[in-house]
Design an enzyme around this catalytic site. Structure first.
Site, PDB file in Angstrom:
ATOM      1  N   HIS A 103      -4.553 -14.998   0.542  1.00  0.00           N
ATOM      2  CA  HIS A 103      -3.628 -14.046   1.175  1.00  0.00           C
ATOM      3  C   HIS A 103      -4.125 -13.544   2.524  1.00  0.00           C
ATOM      4  O   HIS A 103      -3.503 -12.685   3.132  1.00  0.00           O
ATOM      5  CB  HIS A 103      -3.394 -12.825   0.272  1.00  0.00           C
ATOM      6  N   ASP A 203     -45.077 -33.591 -15.414  1.00  0.00           N
ATOM      7  CA  ASP A 203     -45.124 -34.863 -16.125  1.00  0.00           C
ATOM      8  C   ASP A 203     -45.710 -35.981 -15.264  1.00  0.00           C
ATOM      9  O   ASP A 203     -44.987 -36.693 -14.566  1.00  0.00           O
ATOM     10  CB  ASP A 203     -43.722 -35.255 -16.617  1.00  0.00           C
ATOM     11  N   HIS A 206     -45.319 -39.943 -17.413  1.00  0.00           N
ATOM     12  CA  HIS A 206     -44.252 -40.957 -17.393  1.00  0.00           C
ATOM     13  C   HIS A 206     -44.346 -41.887 -16.177  1.00  0.00           C
ATOM     14  O   HIS A 206     -43.669 -42.909 -16.133  1.00  0.00           O
ATOM     15  CB  HIS A 206     -42.881 -40.266 -17.381  1.00  0.00           C
ATOM     16  N   HIS A 211     -41.502 -45.441 -14.088  1.00  0.00           N
ATOM     17  CA  HIS A 211     -41.357 -45.926 -12.706  1.00  0.00           C
ATOM     18  C   HIS A 211     -42.094 -47.246 -12.471  1.00  0.00           C
ATOM     19  O   HIS A 211     -42.412 -47.575 -11.323  1.00  0.00           O
ATOM     20  CB  HIS A 211     -41.866 -44.867 -11.735  1.00  0.00           C
ATOM     21  N   ASP A 360     -35.598 -41.829 -13.312  1.00  0.00           N
ATOM     22  CA  ASP A 360     -35.710 -40.583 -14.094  1.00  0.00           C
ATOM     23  C   ASP A 360     -34.390 -40.203 -14.750  1.00  0.00           C
ATOM     24  O   ASP A 360     -34.362 -39.670 -15.859  1.00  0.00           O
ATOM     25  CB  ASP A 360     -36.143 -39.428 -13.175  1.00  0.00           C
TER      26      ASP A 360
HETATM   27  S1  FES Z   1      -6.813 -12.611  -0.105  1.00  0.00           S
HETATM   28 FE1  FES Z   1      -5.920 -12.678  -2.058  1.00  0.00          FE
HETATM   29  S2  FES Z   1      -7.430 -13.703  -3.264  1.00  0.00           S
HETATM   30 FE2  FES Z   1      -8.325 -13.539  -1.333  1.00  0.00          FE
HETATM   31 FE   LIG Z   2     -40.230 -39.459 -12.457  1.00  0.00          FE
END
Ligand code: FES
Ligand SMILES: [Fe+2]
Length: 449
Positions: A103, A203, A206, A211, A360
């Protein structure tokens, strides 16, 4: 019914499997962890000028971070005070203010509600605009790394990081500061937020296995780990856990091991050139660690790899999904061409489509979604490796284990996790400041239940 006491067994080094899956638990995490901890927002280098802004997340709350005319930074819920639409839809930019797309309510960069369409005609002077500013969030920074916190009674960011600062300064402060290379890459992963947080906190186990193919393909010094042919020897690194669940692992002399040969060689030359200055500034021990590979998580969901130069936020999107934010991190004073080399190496390894990131991800997703099975989700996860090896060491803040591979910082992470979920407020958390170490130092594996 959720029984928090049953989620984590610190003495035994185990956690209930439901920590990766449970909806009710996830809502409690949002309130008691993401509602109370300091959460990473952005870095000074990404919003340098008046009106520069980025949007991001704290838990599932969307936030707007803006550079103010006096040079300070303010953060707000990214949420219009009229009917609640998202105020700023851009990821980043520069603005003198923010106008809602619904708005048209317009806010200044300080969050104040400045203008409302047809205010006199439609509200007849009764709208209390001064009460309708954006909800402001506490913001503090450490070496230009900006964090936000919803809880006014939380300690300062400086105290929240606590002993971790000693380790972070090795790269944040060593040669005049670090900066992030952004904007962050963003990607969705179908896993619980704790699966990558725990992996990065500690970790090293692993690496040679998960890897293996990536390490072998890349070559370089870390390729010896591929396929678990060798174990980093005793004394090759450290694991550390500190207050509030932060933690890290250091693998000595392995710093730029997976960012490519050219970037690696250039980084090693940079580190060698700067090490004497780091020794002067931070002392001999931290100068030795400068240039090592660091894996780390700042509790709860901000991880980094120094040496692979990646900086991450694992932003939760429900209990079974995360949005990954990935920045590059470099030392500010590095030459521009070195920053570019390092960042492209990081993108190849831990960027959204990086080889190591992909390795991962598969584990993290299966750790989460296998819990769809009613039988699989019963029972516990095991993090008992290295129990009993933790010590207090006058040279290293926090609790450490002199082993490159182990699960010390897992245990610290989940001790803190349970502590945050159990405590009603920060006063109750502060009451454990003197005793938290005893729980970890006193723990001995007694067999998984
Ligand atoms: S102006 Fe109405 S929700 Fe932001
Ligand atoms: Fe990793």
């Amino acid at each position: 019914m959720l029984d928090i006491k049953l989620l984590v067994d610190v003495k035994n080094g185990t956690q209930a499997k439901k920590i990766f899956y449970d909806d009710e638990l996830y809502q409690l995490e949002l309130e008691r962890i993401f509602g109370r901890c300091w959460l990473f927002l952005t870095h000074d280098s990404l919003i340098p000028k008046l009106g520069d802004f980025v949007t991001g997340y704290m838990g599932e709350d969307e936030v707007l971070i803006v550079r103010q005319p006096d040079g300070s930074v303010k953060a707000f819920l990214n949420h219009c005070m009229h009917r609640g639409a998202r105020l700023c839809n851009a990821e980043a930019g520069n603005a003198r203010g923010f106008t809602c797309s619904y708005h048209g309510w317009a806010y200044g960069m300080d969050g104040a509600l400045k203008a409302v369409p047809f205010e006199q005609e439609l509200y007849k002077g009764c709208l209390e605009k001064h009460k309708l500013g954006l909800r402001e969030i506490r913001v503090e920074s450490y070496h230009g790394f900006i964090y936000g916190c919803f809880d006014a009674s939380a300690p300062s960011l400086y105290d929240y990081l606590g002993d971790m600062r000693w380790y972070m300064d090795i790269w944040m402060e060593a040669t005049g500061g670090a900066e992030l290379i952004g904007p962050p890459a963003r990607s969705l992963l179908n896993c619980n937020w704790k699966t990558p947080s725990e992996n990065f906190v500690g970790d090293a186990y692993h690496v040679g296995w998960t890897h293996a193919a990536s390490l072998a393909a890349l070559g370089g010094e870390l390729s010896v780990l591929a396929g678990n042919k060798v174990l980093p020897p005793e004394g090759a690194g450290l694991q550390i856990t500190t207050r509030h669940g932060h933690g890290l692992g250091i693998l000595f002399n392995a710093g730029p091991g997976i960012i490519g040969e050219e970037a690696g060689a250039a980084c090693r030359a940079w580190y060698a050139e700067n090490r004497p200055k780091v020794a002067e500034k931070l002392g001999a021990l931290r100068a030795k660690y400068y240039g090592s590979h660091f894996n780390s998580t700042i509790f709860p969901n901000n991880s980094y790899l120094w040496g692979t130069n990646t900086f991450k936020v694992w932003a939760p999107r429900g209990p079974h999904q995360i949005e990954v934010f990935t920045w590059g991190i470099v030392e500010k004073n590095m030459p521009e061409d070195l920053k570019r080399l390092v960042t492209s190496g990081m993108i190849r390894s831990f960027g959204t489509a990086g080889m190591f990131e992909a390795d991962d991800s598969d584990n993290m997703e299966s750790m989460t979604h296998l819990n769809r099975g009613t039988q699989i989700r019963k029972g516990t996860l095991n993090s008992q490796m290295g129990m009993g090896t933790e010590i207090e060491d006058p040279d290293h803040p926090g609790i450490i284990s002199h082993s490159a591979v182990g699960e010390t910082s897992y245990r610290g992470f989940y001790r803190a996790y349970q502590e945050f979920l159990s405590a009603n407020n920060w006063d109750e958390l502060r009451a454990n400041d003197e005793t938290w170490k005893d729980e970890i130092l006193g723990a001995k594996a007694g067999g998984q239940k």
